[in-house]
Structure formats: structure tokens, C-alpha cells
Enzyme design. Sequence first.
Site, mmCIF file in Angstrom:
data_model
loop_
_atom_site.group_PDB
_atom_site.id
_atom_site.type_symbol
_atom_site.label_atom_id
_atom_site.label_comp_id
_atom_site.label_asym_id
_atom_site.label_seq_id
_atom_site.Cartn_x
_atom_site.Cartn_y
_atom_site.Cartn_z
ATOM 1 N N CYS A 1 0.827 -1.206 0.000
ATOM 2 C CA CYS A 1 0.000 0.000 0.000
ATOM 3 C C CYS A 1 0.866 1.262 0.000
ATOM 4 C CB CYS A 1 -0.904 -0.049 1.230
ATOM 5 S SG CYS A 1 -1.742 1.486 1.624
ATOM 6 N N CYS B 1 0.047 3.835 2.721
ATOM 7 C CA CYS B 1 0.479 3.299 4.022
ATOM 8 C C CYS B 1 1.953 3.622 4.260
ATOM 9 C CB CYS B 1 0.272 1.784 4.081
ATOM 10 S SG CYS B 1 -1.442 1.264 3.910
#
Length: 106
Positions: A28, A31
Amino acid sequence: MVKVVNDQDFKQETDTGVTLTDFWATWCGPCKMQSPVIEALEQDRGDVKFTKMDVDQNPETPGAFGIMAIPTLIVKKDGEVVEKLVGYQTKDQLNAVLDKYTKTPA
């Protein structure tokens, strides 16, 4: 260092005081942007416990909280979810949220 938690120890690790858990995954992009913000906050704030959970390795807890997108940050106070933030959050945004649960009203 932000404590890594899993499905087995999440409840125990986040049941006392104010906690912020970062739900993330290795693939991600947002993230990866969020992680240094969380690390910096942990250095600044002794009044909050910071944890992180890899959603791919621990599907039970994110499922229980209805997490459909990452990063998702969950703030708990004394074991109760008080905030759920989806998407990248700045340090200032997170400080404002955490201040609501850590500052004593005048």
C-alpha cells in the site's frame, strides 16, 4: 518504535488508555507515506500508545472493525473505539484528533 500487533494480542494491547492503531499492508503506497508520520508522533507523544497491524497477515481484527480501505487508523480510549480515520492523515490532523481524548478539559 511503534509496536506491531496481531489478531491474538490486539485487544490486550489496545484496551487501556488512548491508543492509535495503523492498519496497513506492505503493498500500500499511502500506508508507506503514513508510517513515518506515526513514527514521528510516537516520538512526540508519551500520552498515546501507537500500534500497527498488517491487514494481510491478520484478517480477523480488520474484519471485525469493518476496515475496507487502508491505511485506516483507529483511535481507542480505554478499549472503546472513539475515532476511525480512513486514508492518509497529516501529523497536525492526528494531533488534533488525539488531543480530543488526551487533554483534560479546563
